[in-house]
Each structure stands twice: as structure tokens, then as C-alpha cells.
Motif scaffolding. Structure first.
Motif, PDB file in Angstrom:
ATOM      1  N   PHE A 142     -10.600  -0.975 -37.505  1.00 43.03           N
ATOM      2  CA  PHE A 142     -11.636  -1.832 -36.913  1.00 43.03           C
ATOM      3  C   PHE A 142     -11.780  -1.550 -35.422  1.00 43.03           C
ATOM      4  CE2 PHE A 142     -12.676  -5.948 -34.841  1.00 43.03           C
ATOM      5  CZ  PHE A 142     -13.991  -6.045 -35.279  1.00 43.03           C
ATOM      6  N   LEU A 143     -10.662  -1.399 -34.737  1.00 46.22           N
ATOM      7  CA  LEU A 143     -10.722  -1.084 -33.309  1.00 46.22           C
ATOM      8  C   LEU A 143     -11.394   0.260 -33.082  1.00 46.22           C
ATOM      9  CD1 LEU A 143      -9.975  -1.733 -30.383  1.00 46.22           C
ATOM     10  CD2 LEU A 143      -7.732  -0.733 -30.807  1.00 46.22           C
ATOM     11  N   ARG A 144     -11.131   1.204 -33.947  1.00 46.16           N
ATOM     12  CA  ARG A 144     -11.751   2.515 -33.797  1.00 46.16           C
ATOM     13  C   ARG A 144     -13.271   2.430 -33.957  1.00 46.16           C
ATOM     14  NH1 ARG A 144      -9.819   8.039 -36.959  1.00 46.16           N
ATOM     15  NH2 ARG A 144     -11.048   9.502 -35.694  1.00 46.16           N
ATOM     16  N   SER A 145     -13.730   1.545 -34.849  1.00 40.53           N
ATOM     17  CA  SER A 145     -15.180   1.390 -35.033  1.00 40.53           C
ATOM     18  C   SER A 145     -15.857   0.777 -33.819  1.00 40.53           C
ATOM     19  CB  SER A 145     -15.447   0.530 -36.268  1.00 40.53           C
ATOM     20  OG  SER A 145     -15.003  -0.807 -36.072  1.00 40.53           O
ATOM     21  N   LEU A 146     -15.095   0.065 -32.993  1.00 40.42           N
ATOM     22  CA  LEU A 146     -15.674  -0.557 -31.801  1.00 40.42           C
ATOM     23  C   LEU A 146     -15.812   0.412 -30.632  1.00 40.42           C
ATOM     24  CD1 LEU A 146     -13.724  -3.966 -31.772  1.00 40.42           C
ATOM     25  CD2 LEU A 146     -16.001  -3.539 -32.682  1.00 40.42           C
ATOM     26  N   LEU A 147     -15.071   1.512 -30.675  1.00 41.44           N
ATOM     27  CA  LEU A 147     -15.008   2.421 -29.525  1.00 41.44           C
ATOM     28  C   LEU A 147     -16.143   3.435 -29.580  1.00 41.44           C
ATOM     29  CD1 LEU A 147     -11.162   2.988 -29.388  1.00 41.44           C
ATOM     30  CD2 LEU A 147     -12.544   1.644 -27.811  1.00 41.44           C
ATOM     31  N   HIS A 148     -17.327   2.975 -29.264  1.00 41.86           N
ATOM     32  CA  HIS A 148     -18.501   3.856 -29.150  1.00 41.86           C
ATOM     33  C   HIS A 148     -19.192   3.540 -27.822  1.00 41.86           C
ATOM     34  CE1 HIS A 148     -18.170   5.418 -33.205  1.00 41.86           C
ATOM     35  NE2 HIS A 148     -18.124   4.189 -33.697  1.00 41.86           N
ATOM     36  N   PRO A 149     -19.207   4.436 -26.874  1.00 44.27           N
ATOM     37  CA  PRO A 149     -18.656   5.794 -26.922  1.00 44.27           C
ATOM     38  C   PRO A 149     -17.131   5.805 -26.816  1.00 44.27           C
ATOM     39  CG  PRO A 149     -19.537   5.342 -24.767  1.00 44.27           C
ATOM     40  CD  PRO A 149     -19.884   4.141 -25.607  1.00 44.27           C
ATOM     41  N   GLU A 150     -16.557   6.987 -27.047  1.00 45.55           N
ATOM     42  CA  GLU A 150     -15.108   7.132 -27.058  1.00 45.55           C
ATOM     43  C   GLU A 150     -14.485   6.852 -25.696  1.00 45.55           C
ATOM     44  OE1 GLU A 150     -11.548   7.755 -29.070  1.00 45.55           O
ATOM     45  OE2 GLU A 150     -13.599   7.673 -29.866  1.00 45.55           O
ATOM     46  N   SER A 151     -15.273   6.994 -24.632  1.00 45.22           N
ATOM     47  CA  SER A 151     -14.743   6.753 -23.284  1.00 45.22           C
ATOM     48  C   SER A 151     -14.343   5.305 -23.067  1.00 45.22           C
ATOM     49  CB  SER A 151     -15.787   7.149 -22.235  1.00 45.22           C
ATOM     50  OG  SER A 151     -16.988   6.409 -22.406  1.00 45.22           O
ATOM     51  N   LEU A 152     -14.798   4.404 -23.944  1.00 41.52           N
ATOM     52  CA  LEU A 152     -14.418   2.997 -23.806  1.00 41.52           C
ATOM     53  C   LEU A 152     -12.916   2.807 -23.972  1.00 41.52           C
ATOM     54  CD1 LEU A 152     -17.246   1.115 -25.755  1.00 41.52           C
ATOM     55  CD2 LEU A 152     -16.872   1.162 -23.301  1.00 41.52           C
ATOM     56  N   ARG A 153     -12.264   3.723 -24.695  1.00 39.83           N
ATOM     57  CA  ARG A 153     -10.838   3.545 -24.926  1.00 39.83           C
ATOM     58  C   ARG A 153     -10.058   3.503 -23.610  1.00 39.83           C
ATOM     59  NH1 ARG A 153      -7.048   7.576 -28.410  1.00 39.83           N
ATOM     60  NH2 ARG A 153      -8.569   7.051 -30.009  1.00 39.83           N
ATOM     61  N   LEU A 154     -10.363   4.411 -22.713  1.00 35.81           N
ATOM     62  CA  LEU A 154      -9.659   4.440 -21.430  1.00 35.81           C
ATOM     63  C   LEU A 154     -10.003   3.221 -20.592  1.00 35.81           C
ATOM     64  CD1 LEU A 154     -10.061   8.219 -20.529  1.00 35.81           C
ATOM     65  CD2 LEU A 154      -8.113   7.080 -21.600  1.00 35.81           C
ATOM     66  N   ASP A 155     -11.260   2.777 -20.636  1.00 34.08           N
ATOM     67  CA  ASP A 155     -11.643   1.588 -19.868  1.00 34.08           C
ATOM     68  C   ASP A 155     -10.920   0.358 -20.381  1.00 34.08           C
ATOM     69  OD1 ASP A 155     -13.346   3.234 -18.490  1.00 34.08           O
ATOM     70  OD2 ASP A 155     -15.104   2.722 -19.702  1.00 34.08           O
ATOM     71  N   TRP A 156     -10.881   0.189 -21.697  1.00 35.44           N
ATOM     72  CA  TRP A 156     -10.213  -0.979 -22.270  1.00 35.44           C
ATOM     73  C   TRP A 156      -8.705  -0.917 -22.038  1.00 35.44           C
ATOM     74  CZ3 TRP A 156     -12.941  -1.825 -27.689  1.00 35.44           C
ATOM     75  CH2 TRP A 156     -14.275  -2.132 -27.467  1.00 35.44           C
ATOM     76  N   LEU A 157      -8.141   0.288 -22.086  1.00 37.70           N
ATOM     77  CA  LEU A 157      -6.712   0.418 -21.837  1.00 37.70           C
ATOM     78  C   LEU A 157      -6.378   0.039 -20.403  1.00 37.70           C
ATOM     79  CD1 LEU A 157      -3.939   1.299 -22.855  1.00 37.70           C
ATOM     80  CD2 LEU A 157      -4.496   3.631 -22.149  1.00 37.70           C
ATOM     81  N   CYS A 158      -7.197   0.467 -19.452  1.00 38.94           N
ATOM     82  CA  CYS A 158      -6.970   0.082 -18.050  1.00 38.94           C
ATOM     83  C   CYS A 158      -7.039  -1.428 -17.880  1.00 38.94           C
ATOM     84  CB  CYS A 158      -7.993   0.771 -17.146  1.00 38.94           C
ATOM     85  SG  CYS A 158      -7.721   2.537 -16.923  1.00 38.94           S
ATOM     86  N   LEU A 159      -7.996  -2.068 -18.534  1.00 34.93           N
ATOM     87  CA  LEU A 159      -8.108  -3.518 -18.445  1.00 34.93           C
ATOM     88  C   LEU A 159      -6.887  -4.202 -19.056  1.00 34.93           C
ATOM     89  CD1 LEU A 159     -11.866  -4.193 -19.351  1.00 34.93           C
ATOM     90  CD2 LEU A 159     -10.778  -4.506 -17.127  1.00 34.93           C
ATOM     91  N   ALA A 160      -6.457  -3.728 -20.217  1.00 39.57           N
ATOM     92  CA  ALA A 160      -5.366  -4.390 -20.933  1.00 39.57           C
ATOM     93  C   ALA A 160      -4.042  -4.291 -20.179  1.00 39.57           C
ATOM     94  CB  ALA A 160      -5.224  -3.801 -22.328  1.00 39.57           C
ATOM     95  N   VAL A 161      -3.788  -3.146 -19.534  1.00 37.85           N
ATOM     96  CA  VAL A 161      -2.508  -2.987 -18.842  1.00 37.85           C
ATOM     97  C   VAL A 161      -2.535  -3.562 -17.433  1.00 37.85           C
ATOM     98  CG1 VAL A 161      -1.890  -0.946 -20.166  1.00 37.85           C
ATOM     99  CG2 VAL A 161      -3.127  -0.681 -18.012  1.00 37.85           C
ATOM    100  N   SER A 162      -3.706  -3.925 -16.949  1.00 36.63           N
ATOM    101  CA  SER A 162      -3.797  -4.449 -15.581  1.00 36.63           C
ATOM    102  C   SER A 162      -3.969  -5.957 -15.531  1.00 36.63           C
ATOM    103  CB  SER A 162      -4.970  -3.794 -14.839  1.00 36.63           C
ATOM    104  OG  SER A 162      -6.199  -4.041 -15.507  1.00 36.63           O
ATOM    105  N   HIS A 163      -4.173  -6.616 -16.669  1.00 34.76           N
ATOM    106  CA  HIS A 163      -4.342  -8.063 -16.693  1.00 34.76           C
ATOM    107  C   HIS A 163      -3.240  -8.700 -17.539  1.00 34.76           C
ATOM    108  CE1 HIS A 163      -8.378  -6.893 -15.359  1.00 34.76           C
ATOM    109  NE2 HIS A 163      -8.423  -8.080 -14.805  1.00 34.76           N
TER     110      HIS A 163
END
Length: 1150
Positions: free
Chosen positions: A925-946
Motif C-alpha cells: 500500500f505504501l508503495r502505491s502511494l509513492l508516485h512519483p518515486e522521489s516522494l520516498r526521500l521526501d517522506w523519509l526526511c520528514l519521518a526522521v526529522s519529526h
């Protein structure tokens, strides 16, 4: 009979026992020495009594007759709790540590059945049970500090599901001592132990310690929900502290203040009223009480209740007041529901108390004909009875009737006290006392321009008889209407002798009417003065409105209205103030011409649209951006001809402008036209694009030849026109954001034609055609100008844009300009302005609004986005989590745009959305949300910084891991791990590894290093983290070659001094169980792992090569010897098994 003492202060409430439950206990045989009541619980319908014999009695409170009996062979009942949001479920804890959940099946009139039995706490004493307020889930706490959650799969979800699906028990945490009390509210679990209180977010799996100071003993804690009148205010938490104190804590676990009740408890206790004995009150004050509150229970809308072995205490913690305290000995437990208290005593006796206002208690006594007891209560609490608020329940005639029922010979003293009390009574709406006046203490008033006095009441509404509201009592609606009618009749009869005041009544606010007969100094001397004030106010309003309309230059007052004399002006109604446009025969003729031209514009647009779509069918044009842009540039002038700035008619004062003067739309004028819905003074010339032909210019100029005013610029030079265009271009950035929307089509468009227009208009927006049709056909404009042009295009053609494609284009191409997104959302809001959901949201109830959204669905995604934006603006983060049910209409990208300024709110939504799926479906399900694929790095930065540990706690000055820093609690740990588990290429993995390293998320960094085959780097970080668990075979990194073992041993030896440092404490996080820090990364511990993997003999040779044998203790030699013995036995066992197999096979052949 002696007189009754009077309580000196005003005590508004008391505890009363109207029913004795001893006969009920006798009928249930719970009053013997062999069998007695051990625990109790209460709900709206049931009273549950657990017994020492393992039986649970359920009695209906309405009649105390019908009952159910549930048996348990697992021992005596120690705890019982009802599911308050569904009374069909009840949880029972036994003395053996088992938890049994029953479904009563009362709705289907079936037999009660066990639906879950948990043995997670078997052998331990369960101290408390607590139900989830939303789902069928019960929390359990025991005497060793273990807290678990049991999720129930009920029969209401289907028989098949119930039969085959059993959810496992979830271990929430293990605290440091016995669990004293549990409470649950809005996704958070409150745990109170012997030493401190903890707050647990069960959805995000986070824990907080409340406060820094510990305590020793039984101290309770409870949630304090926000009242209905508090709007979006968050609930509070109250935690008991030693010395009669309480901590007030916010919903995030931060201590706000400490409330001290020690001195307030020095007042004498109030008597508990019962029907068997007269109330006794000792006037002498007691010393201040330093108490420990073993439990805290939320009671009614304002109160927190607790008890000790001495009595019951009820507080108003927000006001730091003691509502009352009464003596009651040997209380073991108390269960509450609204204003009802059921007290279990150590002897097994059960008392039923009610928290009531004094006047309601007296009223109940009067209805039961307990005249003497009612009179004594009145005399005892006369300071409360004399107040005007008691007149609603205890009017004077009721007290007079009470006095007449008393015996003069035996109750003379009480009668005299009652007569004295009646003489002091305040009327219902007494205005004689400045402190208790209905105007000064409960009401305020304001004077309008007309002289009308508007009285605003601040009183609360009258609650029902059994409620425990602490608000001031008020008149019912019918009584206020009768009172108002009576005053009106009185005015008609005595118009000349009584002064009146005009009162504006706002029934929606439930206001109390001000009696007209009270002589107040602020009232007007005669009705004529009030009438004159009304007339002057209306006349002033008409005059000011007319001046404003004339200044705008578009609306005019009818000249006949201006010739009204003063007599006619008195009869003028406010609804007659209209903005009539002056109509003349010439204007009507021009309007007809405008209408015919509008049809011609649509005809031209239709032809141009068909031609453009035909050309777009050619792949050579469609796939070539330059050719596609050329087609759209040729088409868009026709769109501007028809809809650029549409006006329904032309007024006499309209100005005439040349075509070259109007490359940009006059936004300010359009705002006024859209808001007032009237004719515009703009000419048809303003609707033409820059590319208009000279013939069209001549036709328009001929049509408007006689209507120019001072602003007309006929015959102006080319230089002046260019100057004006440049000026408008600069001004465009300021006016584009204030321009109103063209949300709906100004004229009828056929469905087929509108579909084609939407396609081409949206394509123009996506290719930014509007930037190419500006002054000198500029292809590159400044960013600010581009943003303003984009916003204006959206507003001008909002009704012709595909809102879903528009949203995607804004997110992808205009992410750097938040004003464009705000413009888009503003347009959506305007579309939904009259929606019933918007109306409900204005009332401030989030849950009703969400329910309405579900009931009125399904929704178009853009419309739903507008409602989501309004919900977030009003309620913040709490409104985002329920929106997960609207996926995929609302996507994470939408929520990210909504809360762009608060990315942590987006993370909360994303985390809840992923957790709403089954565990085995989350990764896909998470993979289906990552369009475009560059969102993965953005979401990872948010998750590890908050919601993450401090960077200084995870990395040292050189960027290396600090010891044990991989054990810190991360708020979005599950989300981070899912993002790291997703398949990715090498470059993406390297970027993710760098992100994890920069923010100190070492578990993810180590796993990525292993995937990238950076084994040396992995082993180096394991040494820095100083945890041998990272070297196990399942989850960690184990050296695979002799060279890697030598590298690890050398690294451990060089860093031996650093790894011997004491481990860092894991912040304020609470771990499940006691942590073990003994497995540090030392030479000996690594050598033991080496011996287990490669064998003791090979390990000894390798250690000798590295020169580390001298650093090993005797423990290593003993372990190696044990390993050798185990290896020999294992070989012998294998040999024996092989021999037996061999004999068996030979026997089969024989």
C-alpha cells in the motif's frame, strides 16, 4: 426540638442516599460472612456486583429486579468494567489473573456468552480494567506493572469472523511498579503506578512520563474531557500528588500547574443526606488535611471525585475549589455514572449516593412527603436556598406549603427558622442586589445606534432533574414566552404611566427577558423617544448606504426615492433599500445588442474550438510542444472574447477604452461586480484580447461612442498605451490575489461544448499559455509575475478547468508558489459555500460534520478537499486522522498541501492511513502511494526529522553513533522501516542511508549498509553503538570471513576505552520490561561469539594471531571448555542416531 445549625458558607451541592441497597444484597445472598461483594461497576442500564464465589450479578437500575448471573470457575471476581459505548460487553477479572469478556446479547434477547478469555496475566493480581471509548478493546493492568490490551472480535461483525479470528493480546508496556489506575480518551491511555503517571499514545505507540518528581503510594490519575462549550479546546489530565495536591497536565503530557487543596479541606464535612437519620453538622473547623487520593474519577461536566478511608471528596479542579467533602468510612471502591455514586465498603455493603444541588434534594424530599427532613435541609443550607437561582425549583409557595405541613407542637424551632428563611428569599430575577442582580451578574447589555438596548444573557440552560449541572438555573422557554407576553399586555394597559425599554430578543442564545416593570436608570423616558431613535437610525443607514453606492459608481438610487419627504421616511422599511440601476430606452437597446454579441462570441468560440480539436488530432502537432502551443495561442483569444470579463449589460456611465489599453483585466472592478451581482460600467471593449482586429475595434467604438466619461482615453498616443500596459502589469501582482472567482458559467453552455472547452482550457493552464499572450508576447516572465498570472487565470476560468488535473498540475509544477494552491483552495471553498457540510462546520462540531460527510457521500475529490481544508483550519491535526476513511478521494499529497506549514500533521495522517491497513498489506500500500518515486526521500526526511530524538543524543561531534543511541524511541519508527524495506535501486538506497546517518536513525542505516555490502562500515558502527545484539545472526551483522573477524577484533581493541563508558539513558521513553545493558561490545564478548560460530579451537588460534588472548578472562576458557563438551556430545548423538537408522534399514531389508 432544638434548632438546626446553619452552614456558614454557600454550599450549592450535597450527597444524598435515597435508596438503601441492603435488601437487594440480601436477596442476592451477598450479605453473609461466606459470600460477599468484592467489586462493582455501573453503566447507564446496569449495576454489576462481583462476588467472592466467582459469580457476577447484573441488576437493572430501573427496577432493581431483572438480573443476569454469570458464573466463573476461575476464582473470585477482582475487577469488573462495562464498555460504556456499548453496554452489551463487560470485562471481568478473576483472582487467578484471567480476564473474561462477556457479550450479553440483550439486543437479540439471547443468552450471554463468553467471547474472549485472556491468560496473559495468569498468576498475577489484576488491579484495574479500562475500556476503549471507541472500539471494543479493554486494557488490563496488574500488580507487577504489566499493561496489555485485548481487542475483541464481536458477533456483530459476523459469525464467520467470530468463529475463526481471535486477535492476540497486545502488550502495551511494563511500568516500574503496580498499576493503580487506567483511563482512556481519544487514542491515549493514562497509566498511574505507585511511583509516577505515564501517557501512552496507543495508535503511534509512544510513551511519556508525566512530570519529573516521583511519588510513593497509591495515587490516581484521570482524563478531564473538554466541555461542549469549550470548542476545540483539548482535554486535560489530573494526577494526584502527595499532600492533597493535583497536577494539571495538558493532553501532550506537560505539567501546567499544581493545585493545592490542603487548606481548602479544613472546612467541616457536609452531612450525607439519607432517609433514616437527621443530618448532623459540626460547625467547628477541622485542621487542614494532607491526603493521598488513591483514585481520581471524572464526574459530570466540571468535577473530579476521589475518596480516602475517611470520606468522599469532590473538586472543581479548574477553579481550584472544593465542591464538597463528606465523611463516609471504610470505602473500598466507588463506581460512578454521571451524578450517581455506588460505594463498596470493606464489609461488602453497597451505598447508592446522588450528587444534587440543595434545591433539587429538597424538592425530592417534598415529593416523597419527608416534610421534617426537607425543612431541616432548608435550614441547614439556607445560604443556598435563599439565592434567587433556587426559586425555579423552590418557589415561595412550595416553602410555605412545607411550613404548613410541620407540627407546631414538636417542630416549632424549625418552623421559626423556616419563617426567617422565607423572609430572606430573593425573587427569581432579583435586581436589588448588585452582587446577585440578573443584569449585573448574569447579563450584559449594549446600546445600538437606534437607541435600542440589547440584553444578552450569560446564563446556562436549565438541566433535567437528575443532572448535576453547576451552571446558574434559568427559565424554561415556555415560561419566558408567557412572561414576555404578560409584560406586553401590561404595557398596552398602562402605556401612559409606565416607562418602557425596547429589548431585542435573540432566541438562539436562550436569553432571559428583562422584566419591563423594573425601573432602571438607563431606560428611555417615553416610547416616542425610542421610536424617534429607530427612525433616525434607519434614515442614517439609508443615507450612508446611498453615499457608498454612489461612490462605487455602479449603483444608483432611484431619483423618486430621493424625493421622499420626512413623513414618508418614517415608514421606510430596510428591505426597500435597493440598488436600482437607472434604466433608459437607450440602455435597453444597448443591452439587447450586448446579448446578441454574446451569442456571436459563443458561436465564434464554438467554431474555433472545433478547429483546434481537429488540429490536435494530428500526432505531429499533439506530440510537438511548439506546434501545440501555437494551436492554443490561436484558440485562446476566442475564449477571452467570450469569457474574459463577462458583463450582463452596459450602464450609462460606462467608460470607453481602446483595445491596446486592456491587455490585463481590471480585477478590482470585477470583484465588485461578482459580489454585488449588478450591471458593470465596463465596456465590451474590455472583454477583447490584445489580438483583436481593427474592424472589431471600430465596431465597438462606434457602439459606445456617446457613453465615455472622464476616464475615456480616445485618441491617446501609442506611448501612453504602452505606459498604461506596463503600469497594469506591475499592479497585476497585487490585484490578482484579491480578484473574485468565476465559479459558474455566466451563460448557458451545451454539455458537449463545455466538455471541449474544459479540455482546451485545462491544457492551456498546463502549458502556461497565459504567460505567452502578455505584453510583447513574452516567453519568460519573472516568478512573481508568473504566479500572479497563474492565479488570475484560475480565477477567470475556474468554471472551465478540470479541477482534478488542475490540482495535480499545481502540486507538480507550482509547488514553489503556495499562493497558487491557496487560490485553488479558495475557489473550491467558494464552490462549496452553500453546502450543508459547510453550514454544519460553522456550528463547531467536528464529529457531526464528519458524519454528515459520510452520509452525503460519495463526493467529488475536489469538493471533499474543500471540506477537508475547512476542517483543518478549524480543528487542526485532530481533524486529519478521521479523513483516512475518505481515501482515495483524499490523497496524502492533498493533505501535505493542506498542512504545508505543519509537516508533522501530514506525518500523523500518513501514519494513520498506513496503519489502517492489515499488516501484510502495508508495504504494498505504501508503495502505491509513492508516485512519483522521489516522494520516498521526501517522506523519509520528514519521518526522521519529526518526533525524533535530539541529534546531539544520537551523534557525537565527529558524526559517529553514540553508544546505545539505536535504542531511542522514534515517533514514526514503523513508517521509516516500511520506507526502507521498499525495493529501490542502488542510488536511492545510498541516499536513504545518508539521510539515516545524518539524522542518527542507526537501525535503518545498518540495514542499508548491509544491503549495499558496506560490511566494514556496518561493523564499525556496531562497535560505536556498543550493543552485542547487533552481532546476532538474525537481525544483526555477523562477520562472514576470517578477515572480517580480524577487522572487528582490531576495531574493538582500539575502541575498548570508548565502549566501556556507561550507556546513555533512552530519554524519557519507557521500555517493555527492564533493559539489560550488560552486553557491551568488548573483546571478550566478541571472542565468545566467535567461539560459538567457528568453534573454540579455531577461535583460540585466531585470537592468538591478533594478540588478544591476554585480554581474556577465565570465563572465556570455561565457555570454550563447555563448547567442546557440547560439541563432543552432539557428535556422539549424531553417531548414535545414524547407527540406529542403519540398523533399521537393514532390518527392513531382511
Amino acid at each position: 426540638m432544638a434548632s438546626v445549625p446553619t452552614i456558614p458558607e454557600t454550599s450549592s451541592h450535597l450527597l444524598a442516599e435515597f435508596e438503601c441497597l441492603s435488601p437487594l444484597l440480601s436477596a442476592l445472598r451477598l450479605d453473609s460472612s461466606r459470600l460477599k461483594c468484592t467489586c462493582l461497576a455501573v453503566s447507564r442500564k446496569w449495576l454489576a456486583l462481583g462476588s467472592s464465589g466467582g459469580g457476577l450479578n447484573l441488576i437493572q437500575k430501573e427496577s432493581w429486579k431483572q438480573r443476569l448471573f454469570l458464573t466463573h470457575k476461575e476464582g473470585a471476581i477482582s475487577c469488573v468494567a462495562f464498555c460504556l459505548h456499548d453496554e452489551d460487553y463487560i470485562a471481568v477479572a478473576t483472582s487467578q489473573g484471567l480476564v473474561v469478556v462477556w457479550e450479553l446479547n440483550q439486543e437479540r434477547r439471547g443468552k450471554p456468552e463468553r467471547i474472549y478469555v485472556s491468560s496473559e496475566h495468569k498468576g498475577r493480581k489484576i488491579t484495574t480494567l479500562c475500556w476503549d471509548t471507541n472500539t471494543v478493546r479493554v486494557f488490563v493492568g496488574d500488580h507487577v506493572g504489566k499493561v496489555s490490551a485485548i481487542k475483541i472480535n464481536t458477533s456483530k461483525q459476523g459469525k464467520a469472523t467470530t468463529a475463526f479470528v481471535m486477535f492476540p493480546v497486545q502488550i502495551i508496556t511494563t511500568v516500574d511498579s503496580r498499576v493503580v489506575q487506567l483511563d482512556y480518551l481519544d487514542g491515549k491511555l493514562l497509566i498511574s503506578s505507585l511511583t509516577r503517571s505515564y501517557l501512552c499514545d496507543t495508535e503511534r505507540e509512544k510513551f511519556w512520563k508525566i512530570g519529573n518528581k516521583e511519588r510513593d503510594g497509591e495515587y490516581g490519575a484521570c482524563f478531564f474531557p473538554a466541555g461542549k462549550s469549550c470548542g476545540s479546546q483539548q482535554p486535560l489530565i489530573y494526577c494526584a500528588r502527595p499532600g492533597s495536591r493535583m497536577w494539571e497536565v495538558n493532553f501532550d503530557g506537560e505539567v501546567l500547574s499544581t493545585h493545592q487543596f490542603k487548606r481548602l479541606l479544613s472546612s467541616p464535612p457536609l452531612p450525607v443526606i439519607n432517609l433514616r437519620a437527621d443530618p448532623e453538622y459540626n460547625i467547628a473547623c477541622s485542621s487542614p488535611q494532607s491526603l493521598a487520593f488513591p483514585r481520581l474519577l471524572y464526574l459530570s461536566d466540571h468535577c473530579v471525585m476521589t475518596w480516602t478511608d475517611r470520606g468522599i471528596y469532590i473538586f472543581l479542579p479548574q477553579n481550584v475549589q472544593v465542591l464538597l467533602w463528606s465523611e463516609m468510612k471504610d470505602i473500598q471502591d466507588i463506581a460512578v455514572y454521571k451524578n450517581e455514586l455506588f460505594c463498596l465498603h470493606s464489609s461488602g455493603k453497597v451505598s447508592h449516593l446522588s450528587l444534587l444541588t440543595v434545591e433539587k434534594c429538597v424538592d425530592r424530599m417534598l415529593r416523597r412527603s419527608f416534610w421534617g427532613l426537607a425543612a431541616k435541609i432548608c435550614c441547614l443550607f439556607q445560604n443556598s436556598v435563599v439565592l434567587c437561582r433556587a426559586r425555579k425549583v423552590l418557589p415561595v409557595d412550595k416553602l410555605e406549603h412545607l411550613k404548613s405541613q410541620l407540627d407546631l407542637s414538636t417542630q416549632s424551632d424549625i418552623i421559626s427558622q423556616l419563617e426567617e428563611l422565607i423572609s430572606k428569599l430573593e425573587p427569581l430575577d432579583s435586581a436589588c442586589s448588585s452582587r446577585r442582580s440578573s443584569i449585573s451578574s448574569h447579563e450584559s447589555f449594549s446600546i445600538l445606534d437606534s437607541g435600542i438596548y440589547r440584553v444578552i444573557s450569560r446564563r446556562g440552560s436549565q438541566s433535567d432533574e437528575d443532572s448535576c449541572s453547576l451552571h446558574s438555573q434559568n427559565l424554561s422557554e415556555d415560561e419566558r414566552t408567557k412572561e414576555f407576553s404578560a409584560h406586553q399586555d401590561e404595557e398596552q394597559l398602562e402605556l401612559d404611566s409606565v416607562s418602557h425599554a425596547s429589548v431585542v430578543v435573540d432566541t438562539d442564545r436562550n436569553e432571559t427577558f428583562l422584566p419591563f416593570s423594573i425601573p432602571l436608570s438607563f431606560r428611555s423616558p417615553s416610547p416616542l423617544v425610542s421610536l424617534q431613535a429607530v427612525k433616525d437610525s434607519v434614515s442614517s443607514f439609508v443615507r450612508k448606504t446611498t453615499e457608498k453606492i454612489e461612490k462605487m459608481g455602479t449603483l444608483h438610487v432611484n431619483p423618486e426615492r430621493a424625493r421622499l419627504d420626512n413623513n414618508d421616511e418614517e415608514q421606510l422599511q430596510l428591505s426597500e433599500v435597493t440598488a436600482n440601476v437607472i434604466t433608459h430606452p437607450q440602455e435597453e437597446e444597448m443591452a439587447l445588442q450586448s446579448q446578441s454579441q454574446e451569442e456571436n462570441y459563443l458561436k465564434d468560440l464554438q467554431v474555433a474550438t472545433k478547429e483546434a480539436l481537429t488540429r490536435l488530432q494530428d500526432p505531429l502537432i499533439l506530440l510537438e510542444p511548439q506546434c501545440l502551443m501555437e494551436v492554443l495561442l490561436n484558440w485562446i483569444p476566442f475564449l477571452e472574447d467570450a469569457f474574459g470579463i463577462k458583463v450582463p449589460s452596459i450602464s450609462e456611465d460606462s467608460s470607453c477604452k481602446t483595445d491596446e489599453e486592456s491587455p490585463l483585466h481590471p480585477e478590482v472592478q470585477q470583484v465588485f461586480e461578482d459580489s454585488m451581482g449588478t450591471d458593470s460600467d465596463l465596456t465590451e471593449d474590455d472583454q477583447r484580447p490584445v489580438s483583436r482586429t481593427n474592424n472589431e475595434n471600430d465596431a465597438v467604438n462606434n457602439k459606445q461612442g456617446g457613453t465615455s466619461d472622464g476616464n475615456t482615453r480616445e485618441g491617446s498616443s501609442r506611448n501612453n498605451q504602452i505606459d498604461k500596459m506596463l503600469y497594469q502589469k506591475e499592479d497585476r501582482r497585487e490585484t490578482a490575489f484579491s480578484q473574485s472567482f468565476q465559479s459558474y458559467s455566466p451563460c448557458f453552455i451545451a454539455q458537449n461544448m463545455k466538455k471541449d472547452l474544459v479540455e482546451l482550457t485545462t491544457l492551456c493552464f498546463e502549458l502556461k499559455v497565459y504567460e505567452r499572450i502578455q505584453v510583447n508576447n513574452e516567453q519568460h516572465v519573472q516568478p512573481d509575475t508568473s504566479c500572479a498570472l497563474t492565479c488570475q487565470f484560475i480565477k477567470d476560468y475556474f468554471f472551465l478547468l478540470d479541477l482534478e488535473r488542475l490540482k495535480q498540475c499545481i502540486i507538480i509544477s507550482h509547488s514553489n508558489h503556495p499562493q497558487i494552491w491557496e487560490t485553488y483552495v479558495e475557489g473550491l471553498k467558494e464552490l462549496t459555500l452553500k453546502s450543508p457540510v459547510t453550514m454544519a462546520l460553522e456550528n463547531g462540531d467536528m464529529f457531526k460534520t464528519l458524519k454528515l460527510l459520510v452520509d452525503l457521500g460519495p463526493w467529488d475529490a475536489p469538493v471533499l478537499l474543500a471540506h477537508a481544508q475547512r476542517l483543518y483550519e478549524k480543528f487542526g491535526e485532530t481533524s486529519l486522522r478521521p479523513l483516512i476513511k475518505f481515501y482515495p478521494s483524499i490523497l496524502p499529497s492533498d493533505i501535505k498541501q493542506i498542512c504545508k506549514s505543519n509537516p508533522e500533521h501530514f506525518l500523523a495522517f500518513l501514519d494513520s492511513l498506513i496503519k489502517s491497513k492489515a499488516e501484510d498489506e502495508r508495504l504494498s500500500f505504501l508503495r502505491s502511494l509513492l508516485h512519483p518515486e522521489s516522494l520516498r526521500l521526501d517522506w523519509l526526511c520528514l519521518a526522521v526529522s519529526h518526533d525524533a530524538p535530539n541529534a546531539a543524543s544520537t551523534r557525537d561531534a565527529q558524526g559517529n553513533p553514540r553508544p546505545r543511541s539505536h535504542l531511542f524511541t522514534w515517533g514514526y519508527n514503523q513508517l521509516i522501516l516500511l520506507l526502507l524495506k521498499l525495493p529501490a535501486d542502488t542510488i536511492t538506497k545510498e541516499k536513504m542511508a545518508e539521510i539515516c546517518k545524518n539524522y542518527g536513525f542507526w537501525p535503518g542505516y545498518l540495514s542499508l549498509c548491509l544491503e549495499l555490502d558496506r560490511r566494514a562500515e556496518t561493523l564499525t558502527n556496531v562497535v560505536y553503538l556498543d550493543d552485542m545484539n547487533l552481532l546476532d545472526g538474525e537481525r544483526g551483522a555477523v562477520p562472514e570471513t576470517v578477515e572480517e573477524w580480524k577487522f572487528l577484533l582490531g576495531l574493538v581493541k582500539s575502541h575498548h576505552s570508548s565502549v566501556l563508558h556507561p550507556a546513555m539513558q533512552n530519554g524519557d521513553a519507557v521500555s517493555n520490561g527492564a533493559p539489560n545493558w550488560s552486553n557491551c561490545v568488548t573483546v571478550e564478548n566478541v571472542a565468545l561469539v566467535l567461539a560459538k560460530i567457528v568453534g573454540p579451537d579455531r577461535a583460540a588460534l585466531l585470537l592468538q594471531e591478533c594478540g588478544l588472548m591476554t585480554e581474556l578472562s577465565g570465563k572465556f576458557a570455561k565457555v570454550c571448555e563447555i563448547l567442546r563438551i557440547a560439541e563432543k556430545r552432539q557428535r556422539a548423538l549424531i553417531q548414535s542416531m545414524l547407527e540406529r537408522c542403519d540398523r533399521f534399514l537393514w532390518s527392513q531389508q531382511a
